[in-house]
Design a protein around this motif. Sequence first.
Motif, PDB file in Angstrom:
ATOM      1  N   PHE A  25      -3.028  -9.294  27.590  1.00  0.00           N
ATOM      2  CA  PHE A  25      -2.873  -8.120  26.732  1.00  0.00           C
ATOM      3  C   PHE A  25      -2.685  -6.819  27.509  1.00  0.00           C
ATOM      4  CE2 PHE A  25      -5.154 -11.219  24.115  1.00  0.00           C
ATOM      5  CZ  PHE A  25      -4.361 -11.219  22.983  1.00  0.00           C
ATOM      6  N   SER A  26      -2.627  -6.877  28.822  1.00  0.00           N
ATOM      7  CA  SER A  26      -2.448  -5.654  29.604  1.00  0.00           C
ATOM      8  C   SER A  26      -1.043  -5.074  29.439  1.00  0.00           C
ATOM      9  CB  SER A  26      -2.712  -5.931  31.084  1.00  0.00           C
ATOM     10  OG  SER A  26      -1.736  -6.833  31.602  1.00  0.00           O
ATOM     11  N   GLY A  27      -0.048  -5.942  29.241  1.00  0.00           N
ATOM     12  CA  GLY A  27       1.338  -5.484  29.125  1.00  0.00           C
ATOM     13  C   GLY A  27       1.999  -5.184  30.456  1.00  0.00           C
ATOM     14  N   THR A  28       1.285  -5.350  31.563  1.00  0.00           N
ATOM     15  CA  THR A  28       1.860  -5.007  32.867  1.00  0.00           C
ATOM     16  C   THR A  28       2.924  -5.992  33.327  1.00  0.00           C
ATOM     17  OG1 THR A  28       0.013  -6.167  33.941  1.00  0.00           O
ATOM     18  CG2 THR A  28      -0.194  -3.780  33.654  1.00  0.00           C
ATOM     19  N   TYR A  29       2.987  -7.159  32.701  1.00  0.00           N
ATOM     20  CA  TYR A  29       4.022  -8.128  33.049  1.00  0.00           C
ATOM     21  C   TYR A  29       5.414  -7.619  32.679  1.00  0.00           C
ATOM     22  CZ  TYR A  29       2.582  -9.140  28.243  1.00  0.00           C
ATOM     23  OH  TYR A  29       2.215  -9.007  26.915  1.00  0.00           O
ATOM     24  N   ILE A  30       5.484  -6.534  31.906  1.00  0.00           N
ATOM     25  CA  ILE A  30       6.771  -5.959  31.527  1.00  0.00           C
ATOM     26  C   ILE A  30       7.354  -5.095  32.645  1.00  0.00           C
ATOM     27  CG2 ILE A  30       7.908  -4.411  29.883  1.00  0.00           C
ATOM     28  CD1 ILE A  30       7.192  -7.093  28.729  1.00  0.00           C
ATOM     29  N   TYR A  31       6.509  -4.557  33.507  1.00  0.00           N
ATOM     30  CA  TYR A  31       6.991  -3.604  34.503  1.00  0.00           C
ATOM     31  C   TYR A  31       8.034  -4.174  35.475  1.00  0.00           C
ATOM     32  CZ  TYR A  31       3.944   0.208  33.089  1.00  0.00           C
ATOM     33  OH  TYR A  31       3.357   1.227  32.381  1.00  0.00           O
ATOM     34  N   PRO A  32       7.933  -5.419  35.934  1.00  0.00           N
ATOM     35  CA  PRO A  32       9.026  -5.933  36.767  1.00  0.00           C
ATOM     36  C   PRO A  32      10.373  -5.958  36.043  1.00  0.00           C
ATOM     37  CG  PRO A  32       7.063  -7.256  37.095  1.00  0.00           C
ATOM     38  CD  PRO A  32       6.775  -6.338  35.938  1.00  0.00           C
ATOM     39  N   ILE A  33      10.346  -6.218  34.738  1.00  0.00           N
ATOM     40  CA  ILE A  33      11.583  -6.171  33.954  1.00  0.00           C
ATOM     41  C   ILE A  33      12.068  -4.733  33.842  1.00  0.00           C
ATOM     42  CG2 ILE A  33      12.681  -6.803  31.782  1.00  0.00           C
ATOM     43  CD1 ILE A  33      11.574  -9.162  33.419  1.00  0.00           C
ATOM     44  N   LYS A  34      11.140  -3.804  33.610  1.00  0.00           N
ATOM     45  CA  LYS A  34      11.505  -2.384  33.588  1.00  0.00           C
ATOM     46  C   LYS A  34      12.120  -1.966  34.916  1.00  0.00           C
ATOM     47  CE  LYS A  34       8.109  -0.589  30.251  1.00  0.00           C
ATOM     48  NZ  LYS A  34       6.976   0.358  30.077  1.00  0.00           N
ATOM     49  N   LYS A 223     -11.988  -0.833  50.853  1.00  0.00           N
ATOM     50  CA  LYS A 223     -13.036  -0.939  49.840  1.00  0.00           C
ATOM     51  C   LYS A 223     -12.637  -0.226  48.552  1.00  0.00           C
ATOM     52  CE  LYS A 223     -16.937  -1.544  52.992  1.00  0.00           C
ATOM     53  NZ  LYS A 223     -18.260  -1.003  53.445  1.00  0.00           N
ATOM     54  N   GLU A 224     -12.009   0.926  48.688  1.00  0.00           N
ATOM     55  CA  GLU A 224     -11.570   1.662  47.501  1.00  0.00           C
ATOM     56  C   GLU A 224     -10.485   0.907  46.752  1.00  0.00           C
ATOM     57  OE1 GLU A 224     -11.919   6.322  48.610  1.00  0.00           O
ATOM     58  OE2 GLU A 224     -10.811   5.074  50.039  1.00  0.00           O
ATOM     59  N   ARG A 225      -9.595   0.257  47.498  1.00  0.00           N
ATOM     60  CA  ARG A 225      -8.537  -0.529  46.856  1.00  0.00           C
ATOM     61  C   ARG A 225      -9.120  -1.702  46.086  1.00  0.00           C
ATOM     62  NH1 ARG A 225      -3.594  -0.733  51.276  1.00  0.00           N
ATOM     63  NH2 ARG A 225      -3.783   1.423  51.992  1.00  0.00           N
ATOM     64  N   GLU A 226     -10.039  -2.419  46.737  1.00  0.00           N
ATOM     65  CA  GLU A 226     -10.650  -3.573  46.088  1.00  0.00           C
ATOM     66  C   GLU A 226     -11.431  -3.161  44.848  1.00  0.00           C
ATOM     67  OE1 GLU A 226     -12.958  -5.443  49.095  1.00  0.00           O
ATOM     68  OE2 GLU A 226     -11.224  -6.328  50.131  1.00  0.00           O
ATOM     69  N   ALA A 227     -12.150  -2.038  44.936  1.00  0.00           N
ATOM     70  CA  ALA A 227     -12.912  -1.561  43.779  1.00  0.00           C
ATOM     71  C   ALA A 227     -11.986  -1.186  42.629  1.00  0.00           C
ATOM     72  CB  ALA A 227     -13.770  -0.356  44.191  1.00  0.00           C
ATOM     73  N   TRP A 228     -10.833  -0.592  42.950  1.00  0.00           N
ATOM     74  CA  TRP A 228      -9.868  -0.217  41.914  1.00  0.00           C
ATOM     75  C   TRP A 228      -9.294  -1.451  41.231  1.00  0.00           C
ATOM     76  CZ3 TRP A 228      -7.982   3.674  39.076  1.00  0.00           C
ATOM     77  CH2 TRP A 228      -6.729   3.518  38.487  1.00  0.00           C
ATOM     78  N   VAL A 229      -8.869  -2.431  42.009  1.00  0.00           N
ATOM     79  CA  VAL A 229      -8.235  -3.623  41.442  1.00  0.00           C
ATOM     80  C   VAL A 229      -9.213  -4.414  40.583  1.00  0.00           C
ATOM     81  CG1 VAL A 229      -7.182  -5.854  42.021  1.00  0.00           C
ATOM     82  CG2 VAL A 229      -6.516  -3.794  43.279  1.00  0.00           C
ATOM     83  N   GLU A 230     -10.468  -4.496  41.024  1.00  0.00           N
ATOM     84  CA  GLU A 230     -11.442  -5.312  40.308  1.00  0.00           C
ATOM     85  C   GLU A 230     -12.105  -4.569  39.157  1.00  0.00           C
ATOM     86  OE1 GLU A 230     -11.792  -8.408  40.796  1.00  0.00           O
ATOM     87  OE2 GLU A 230     -10.688  -8.611  42.693  1.00  0.00           O
ATOM     88  N   GLY A 231     -11.897  -3.263  39.057  1.00  0.00           N
ATOM     89  CA  GLY A 231     -12.612  -2.484  38.058  1.00  0.00           C
ATOM     90  C   GLY A 231     -11.899  -2.375  36.729  1.00  0.00           C
ATOM     91  N   GLY A 233     -11.151  -4.141  34.130  1.00  0.00           N
ATOM     92  CA  GLY A 233     -10.156  -5.096  33.657  1.00  0.00           C
ATOM     93  C   GLY A 233      -8.826  -5.053  34.361  1.00  0.00           C
ATOM     94  N   ARG A 234      -8.747  -4.345  35.498  1.00  0.00           N
ATOM     95  CA  ARG A 234      -7.461  -4.214  36.166  1.00  0.00           C
ATOM     96  C   ARG A 234      -7.054  -5.473  36.930  1.00  0.00           C
ATOM     97  NH1 ARG A 234      -9.109   1.357  36.437  1.00  0.00           N
ATOM     98  NH2 ARG A 234     -10.453   0.880  38.203  1.00  0.00           N
ATOM     99  N   ARG A 235      -8.002  -6.349  37.249  1.00  0.00           N
ATOM    100  CA  ARG A 235      -7.623  -7.581  37.944  1.00  0.00           C
ATOM    101  C   ARG A 235      -6.630  -8.384  37.127  1.00  0.00           C
ATOM    102  NH1 ARG A 235      -6.057  -9.927  42.075  1.00  0.00           N
ATOM    103  NH2 ARG A 235      -7.835  -9.205  43.297  1.00  0.00           N
ATOM    104  N   GLY A 236      -6.883  -8.528  35.837  1.00  0.00           N
ATOM    105  CA  GLY A 236      -5.947  -9.241  34.982  1.00  0.00           C
ATOM    106  C   GLY A 236      -4.605  -8.547  34.907  1.00  0.00           C
TER     107      GLY A 236
END
Length: 278
Positions: A25-34, A223-231, A233-236
């Motif tokens: 439900f993130s919708g980010t899978y559309i960005y490569p098409i964009k 560490k900041e990158r990992e915290a951002w990606v995992e925070g 719901g951004r991992r999904g």
Amino acid sequence: MASALKTALLDELAHLRTIAHDLLFSGTYIYPIKGILYTLHHKSLWQPLLSRSAKTLTLGLGITTTMFFFTYLPQAALLTFTAGPFLAPFSAALLVLSESSTITTFLARSFLLADAMAETFDATLLERGEDALVARERAVTAVPGGSSSDKGGAGTGAGGRLGGRLKHPIEKLSPQVLVRSLLYLPLNFVPVVGTIAYVYLQGKRVGPVAHGRYFQLKGWGRKEREAWVEGQGRRGAYTAFGMTAFALEMIPFASIVMAFTNTVGAALWAADMEKATR
């Protein structure tokens, strides 16, 4: 190796259950098409790729030819037991193309295209008005005529406003990335389910890598990158982006072009996130 691969796959499936909602439900899978559509309408974004196309094409043809010569027949023989004697030759050809694409993309990104892809990412951000973000790492000239929109040829537009990088060198992919990618390739011997698992595992890695330049512009460490990606719901979201991006890069003979359009898509996503935070 088979036991280790099975354990890793089970761990990933357990992790997938926890992020499935955000992935779907993130919708980010559309960005490569964009990214594909945006690149087609902004010709200045073609220039970094076109300027290095001859070397990249030579590298890709050399690797693909070598891989078919040495690995096609052994893999066709193995696939006879999983895909059957009729599908094995076709499946083996696709597998060799995928392997060749993986190796070509890794080597090209590491030695030929790192600067070009960073330039493409930065130029896309300028097209979206994120001048201040790009200016953290490199000089940015003023907007001619008050607009950065590019409807003209490859020599105009945001790319022409980029100066030399001011601070950090472009990060290159580590050899461990290539080794891990090649270790996951046997999953493709399992029809359908194995390929889906392969794309998921690669997508989980590719998503955050696609924003490597964004994290660099933000000035974030590991560490900041990992915290951002995992925070939050951004991992999904990153996995969803990565799965689409990687699937596009699996298209035979188009992997490098898709790597560039995926870079554009990643920059569009970064620009949207910047606007959302403001």
